[in-house]
Design an enzyme around this catalytic site. Structure first.
Site, PDB file in Angstrom:
ATOM      1  N   LYS A 119       0.866  -1.186   0.000  1.00 26.07           N
ATOM      2  CA  LYS A 119       0.000   0.000   0.000  1.00 26.07           C
ATOM      3  C   LYS A 119       0.895   1.225   0.000  1.00 26.07           C
ATOM      4  O   LYS A 119       2.027   1.170   0.454  1.00 26.07           O
ATOM      5  CB  LYS A 119      -0.872   0.011   1.268  1.00 26.07           C
ATOM      6  CG  LYS A 119      -2.095   0.895   1.155  1.00 26.07           C
ATOM      7  CD  LYS A 119      -3.252   0.198   0.470  1.00 26.07           C
ATOM      8  CE  LYS A 119      -4.373   1.153   0.151  1.00 26.07           C
ATOM      9  NZ  LYS A 119      -5.560   0.468  -0.375  1.00 26.07           N
ATOM     10  N   ASP A 149      -6.900   4.314  -4.783  1.00 28.51           N
ATOM     11  CA  ASP A 149      -7.578   4.177  -3.489  1.00 28.51           C
ATOM     12  C   ASP A 149      -8.215   5.549  -3.253  1.00 28.51           C
ATOM     13  O   ASP A 149      -8.451   6.293  -4.223  1.00 28.51           O
ATOM     14  CB  ASP A 149      -6.572   3.804  -2.375  1.00 28.51           C
ATOM     15  CG  ASP A 149      -7.261   3.410  -1.065  1.00 28.51           C
ATOM     16  OD1 ASP A 149      -7.813   2.305  -0.991  1.00 28.51           O
ATOM     17  OD2 ASP A 149      -7.280   4.218  -0.111  1.00 28.51           O
TER      18      ASP A 149
HETATM   19  P1  NDP Z   1     -12.872   7.777  -3.133  1.00 28.54           P
HETATM   20  O1  NDP Z   1     -11.826   8.794  -2.899  1.00 28.54           O
HETATM   21  O2  NDP Z   1     -13.396   7.563  -4.492  1.00 28.54           O
HETATM   22  O3  NDP Z   1     -14.123   8.079  -2.176  1.00 28.54           O
HETATM   23  C1  NDP Z   1     -13.997   8.118  -0.809  1.00 28.54           C
HETATM   24  C2  NDP Z   1     -15.338   8.508  -0.220  1.00 28.54           C
HETATM   25  O4  NDP Z   1     -15.275   8.382   1.202  1.00 28.54           O
HETATM   26  C3  NDP Z   1     -15.712   9.948  -0.512  1.00 28.54           C
HETATM   27  O5  NDP Z   1     -17.105  10.089  -0.559  1.00 28.54           O
HETATM   28  C4  NDP Z   1     -15.118  10.673   0.708  1.00 28.54           C
HETATM   29  O6  NDP Z   1     -15.732  11.921   1.007  1.00 28.54           O
HETATM   30  C5  NDP Z   1     -15.407   9.678   1.800  1.00 28.54           C
HETATM   31  N1  NDP Z   1     -14.421   9.843   2.857  1.00 28.54           N
HETATM   32  C6  NDP Z   1     -13.078   9.741   2.730  1.00 28.54           C
HETATM   33  N2  NDP Z   1     -12.486  10.005   3.901  1.00 28.54           N
HETATM   34  C7  NDP Z   1     -13.484  10.277   4.765  1.00 28.54           C
HETATM   35  C8  NDP Z   1     -13.521  10.610   6.137  1.00 28.54           C
HETATM   36  N3  NDP Z   1     -12.391  10.740   6.842  1.00 28.54           N
HETATM   37  N4  NDP Z   1     -14.731  10.805   6.714  1.00 28.54           N
HETATM   38  C9  NDP Z   1     -15.873  10.673   5.990  1.00 28.54           C
HETATM   39  N5  NDP Z   1     -15.904  10.371   4.692  1.00 28.54           N
HETATM   40  C10 NDP Z   1     -14.722  10.168   4.098  1.00 28.54           C
HETATM   41  O7  NDP Z   1     -12.289   6.416  -2.509  1.00 28.54           O
HETATM   42  P2  NDP Z   1     -12.762   4.918  -2.796  1.00 28.54           P
HETATM   43  O8  NDP Z   1     -14.231   4.872  -3.022  1.00 28.54           O
HETATM   44  O9  NDP Z   1     -11.854   4.345  -3.781  1.00 28.54           O
HETATM   45  O10 NDP Z   1     -12.409   4.231  -1.397  1.00 28.54           O
HETATM   46  C11 NDP Z   1     -13.343   4.137  -0.318  1.00 28.54           C
HETATM   47  C12 NDP Z   1     -12.902   3.039   0.629  1.00 28.54           C
HETATM   48  O11 NDP Z   1     -12.851   1.783  -0.083  1.00 28.54           O
HETATM   49  C13 NDP Z   1     -11.519   3.201   1.266  1.00 28.54           C
HETATM   50  O12 NDP Z   1     -11.526   2.649   2.555  1.00 28.54           O
HETATM   51  C14 NDP Z   1     -10.631   2.354   0.365  1.00 28.54           C
HETATM   52  O13 NDP Z   1      -9.461   1.937   1.019  1.00 28.54           O
HETATM   53  C15 NDP Z   1     -11.571   1.194   0.085  1.00 28.54           C
HETATM   54  N6  NDP Z   1     -11.242   0.401  -1.096  1.00 28.54           N
HETATM   55  C16 NDP Z   1     -11.174   0.971  -2.331  1.00 28.54           C
HETATM   56  C17 NDP Z   1     -10.893   0.201  -3.437  1.00 28.54           C
HETATM   57  C18 NDP Z   1     -10.912   0.759  -4.817  1.00 28.54           C
HETATM   58  O14 NDP Z   1     -10.822  -0.049  -5.759  1.00 28.54           O
HETATM   59  N7  NDP Z   1     -11.057   2.048  -5.023  1.00 28.54           N
HETATM   60  C19 NDP Z   1     -10.589  -1.235  -3.298  1.00 28.54           C
HETATM   61  C20 NDP Z   1     -10.773  -1.762  -1.964  1.00 28.54           C
HETATM   62  C21 NDP Z   1     -11.063  -0.943  -0.915  1.00 28.54           C
HETATM   63  P3  NDP Z   1     -14.942  13.281   0.641  1.00 28.54           P
HETATM   64  O15 NDP Z   1     -15.032  13.402  -0.856  1.00 28.54           O
HETATM   65  O16 NDP Z   1     -15.692  14.332   1.373  1.00 28.54           O
HETATM   66  O17 NDP Z   1     -13.537  13.110   1.133  1.00 28.54           O
END
Ligand code: NDP
Length: 444
Positions: A126, A166
């Site tokens: 990571k 991510d």
């Molecule tokens: P994105 O950046 O596309 O979206 C993240 C989302 O979560 C946004 O809506 C963001 O809101 C919100 N968010 C992030 N940080 C916070 C916080 N501290 N408090 C509240 N809301 C928060 O990321 P992904 O969708 O790719 O990832 C989401 C999760 O899924 C993570 O845990 C990631 O590790 C996991 N994941 C992702 C994969 C992938 O293929 N993308 C694969 C496996 C797991 P805002 O825009 O306001 O920050």
């Protein structure tokens, strides 16, 4: 003291100030007790746990770049190469101000077991930076990505370490990173996944984590004589994982009534209009509160509280520790019976224990969100073969992989008389393959 407790204490002592890493290690070690206790002497002598909790390598570097005002900015960059027993390091890059070494160690550690569960030959890693892409111009994001890759390129490669996206890293960032890697090395190789379709990306990769989450949710429900059809679902987040989990849940007949971002959440009792969300988030990079401007019957609430909404199923898809014990109790009190984690470790340990103690169906992130990395591995295969599969082919493979993960997790839980405890099942099944490979390769 048991070997697992001893190792947990050692991790806390030797990795101060890294609570998320401690939390992830504790959950895995607690699950592994039943496996380790049966063979404690052998595992202890071989230092298996000492080795598995220690990253093979951590690279940490300076990322200087120039903002639109001509000011030099400096961020911290990292890559945690945690475990390469079963394949090249594989895991995303996260760009978020909260990123630090401890967060990336927790994510890299989880990734080892997740990648093992996919059945594909990928090790755990990571990386990322405390850079915040929010509010930055495209040029600033490009400047950052080019500087980040200038350093990272020395340590990655198609057969060595293959990062992906991510939080904060989507198609735009992967494009800039890939372009810089190619300039520096002269290689046109599958060194990153999540690439655009015009330069080696795989169909379905964008959707894979969210779709995979719903595929394994469906497996879990059917296995427990339930179905998704007609169920009310709450999804937290509104990024890549949340959007495509919502899309697949809707396609399979569920009604998704809420989504969130770090500012607040929207509730739409008629069911979320995903076209509106995609326009806000994927096109304009806006805030979820803008949803109510387009859908005035929906309601926006500032701050936390999305898990207080009545639902049958909850899919936390935002970030670590976003769902605490109070949320878990509210979900249960409101009739929620199933939770599957799209994000990595979104439930606190107390919330997870509550779900298990209250007979709720609970699928942990390392199994539930593995569809993303699995499809990344399929992208690596296509790059190596210089071939592209169709959407249908990739989607079928993804479905098969998620089905396979459920079967492994379920079987491992049953093998140790922990039927229905998919947390233990995922940790044990993931561990067994990695440890087998580590032992076969000697002391390394
Ligand atoms: P994105 O950046 O596309 O979206 C993240 C989302 O979560 C946004 O809506 C963001 O809101 C919100 N968010 C992030 N940080 C916070 C916080 N501290 N408090 C509240 N809301 C928060 O990321 P992904 O969708 O790719 O990832 C989401 C999760 O899924 C993570 O845990 C990631 O590790 C996991 N994941 C992702 C994969 C992938 O293929 N993308 C694969 C496996 C797991 P805002 O825009 O306001 O920050």
């Amino acid at each position: 003291m048991s070997y697992t407790d001893e190792i947990y204490n050692r991790v806390v002592e030797q990795n101060p100030g890294e609570p998320e890493f401690h939390q992830a290690v504790k959950e895995v070690l607690d699950s592994l007790k039943v496996v380790i206790d049966a063979n404690e002497e052998k595992y202890r002598k071989l230092g298996v746990l000492e080795r598995i909790v220690e990253p093979e390598r951590i690279i940490s570097f300076r990322v200087p770049w120039v903002d639109d005002n001509g000011q030099v900015q400096v961020n911290k960059g990292y890559r945690v190469q945690f475990n390469s027993a079963i394949g090249p390091y594989k895991g995303g890059l996260r760009l978020h101000p909260s990123v630090n070494q401890g967060i990336l160690k927790f994510l890299g550690f989880e990734q080892i077991f997740k990648n093992s569960l996919t059945g594909l030959p990928i090790g755990g890693g990571k990386g990322g930076s405390n850079f915040d892409p929010k509010g930055k111009s495209d040029r600033e994001v490009m400047a950052f990505c080019q500087s980040f890759m200038t350093e990272l390129s020395k340590y990655i490669g198609a057969d060595q370490d293959v990062p992906a996206g991510d939080i904060g890293v989507g198609a735009r960032e992967i494009g800039y990173l890939y372009g810089q890697y190619k300039r520096l090395t002269g290689l046109y190789e599958g060194v990153l996944t999540g690439k655009g379709l015009s330069y080696g990306g795989s169909l379905i990769r964008t959707q894979a984590t969210g779709y995979g989450l719903v595929y394994i949710l469906k497996e879990m429900l059917e296995h427990n004589n339930q179905s998704l059809e007609g169920k009310t679902v709450v999804v937290s987040g509104s990024g890549n994982v949340a959007i495509y989990a919502t899309e697949k849940a809707q396609q399979l007949g569920a009604k998704v009534v809420a989504l969130s971002d770090s500012n607040g959440f929207v509730y739409d009792e008629n069911g979320i209009n995903l076209d509106v969300v995609k326009e806000i988030k994927e096109v304009r990079r806006g805030r979820i509160k803008e949803y109510v401007e387009k859908v005035p019957t929906a309601k926006y609430t500032e701050g936390k509280g999305i898990f207080k909404i009545k639902c049958d199923i909850a899919l936390p898809c935002a970030t670590q520790n976003e769902l605490d014990l109070e949320d878990a109790k509210a979900l249960k009190a409101n009739g929620c019976f199933a939770v599957a984690e799209g994000a990595n470790m979104p439930s606190t340990r107390e919330a997870t224990d509550f779900f298990l103690a209250n007979d709720m169906l609970f699928m942990p992130g390392k199994a539930a969100n593995a569809g993303g990395v699995a499809t990344s591995a399929l992208e690596m295969s296509q790059n190596s073969m210089r071939l592209s599969w169709t959407s249908e082919e990739v989607d079928e493979k993804l479905k098969g992989i998620m089905k396979g993960i459920f079967a492994k997790v379920d079987a491992a839980s049953k093998k140790y008389n922990l039927e229905g405890n998919y947390v233990a099942g995922a940790n044990i099944a993931g561990f067994e393959k990695v440890v087998d490979a580590m032992l076969a390769q000697g002391i390394c």
